[in-house]
Design an enzyme around this catalytic site. Sequence first.
Site, PDB file in Angstrom:
ATOM      1  N   ILE A  22      18.480  37.601 -13.156  1.00 35.64           N
ATOM      2  CA  ILE A  22      17.531  38.441 -12.436  1.00 35.64           C
ATOM      3  C   ILE A  22      16.566  37.548 -11.672  1.00 35.64           C
ATOM      4  O   ILE A  22      16.404  36.368 -11.979  1.00 35.64           O
ATOM      5  CB  ILE A  22      16.734  39.356 -13.393  1.00 35.64           C
ATOM      6  N   SER A  23      15.927  38.121 -10.669  1.00 36.31           N
ATOM      7  CA  SER A  23      14.862  37.423  -9.959  1.00 36.31           C
ATOM      8  C   SER A  23      13.533  37.876 -10.538  1.00 36.31           C
ATOM      9  O   SER A  23      13.455  38.881 -11.253  1.00 36.31           O
ATOM     10  CB  SER A  23      14.918  37.739  -8.461  1.00 36.31           C
TER      11      SER A  23
END
Length: 234
Positions: A22-23
């Site tokens: 994920i960012s």
Amino acid sequence: MSSKKPGLRQQELSVKLGYACISTSDQDASMQIEALISVGVDPKRIFTDELSGAREAKERPGMKALMDYAREDDDVYFWRLDRIGRSVIDVLNTVNDFTSRGVRLHSIMDNLDPTSVQGRMQLAIMATLAEYERELINERVRAGVISAQKRGVRFGPAPMEESVARERVLTARRLMAEGKTAAHAAKTVGWSKATLYRYMKTYDGAPAPKDAVRPKRAAARSRYVENGTLPARE
């Protein structure tokens, strides 16, 4: 950027592994992790990365740990193809890194199996499209440069003012007259030796110092060739 990775692996048969990425703008990786668990991945064998910027797969701590941990005949599951690389080429490189070692990859949402004939065909299409996109970008850049040049736009560093260049030449000449080397003089005025010689020739008309001419090196020769006794190769 943070990462999570399982501990050391004991000797065992093939296993299911998971990867979630994920960012920092995403909320969390729970959706990806739940999907990995639903296909039979042990939560203790899920590797994760939280990225604060675009990074290639091999630069991610979690992915690097997964690559070190995975063995032949293992199955690696992930949410989507875009989770295992920052670009199409990066995805393809990651796929090749795993499959060349006998590790099977499974994309849950893409329903793509890179080890199957259909999956490899889809990956090949993706690579072709990526190559086409790069060529279009390069073509647009070249067209833009040509158009700008026709309008009189100059690229590269701005030319140095003549008064500044002459002053540097005089300084370099003075240093060399004091016994300093051309390399030392060039470094003192902020130039390379080649740049110094070029400005010397331009502004004072004097030939470049003798050390500007580099002697040609003798061609490399082998004593084994000369006496006909080439060593045997193992």
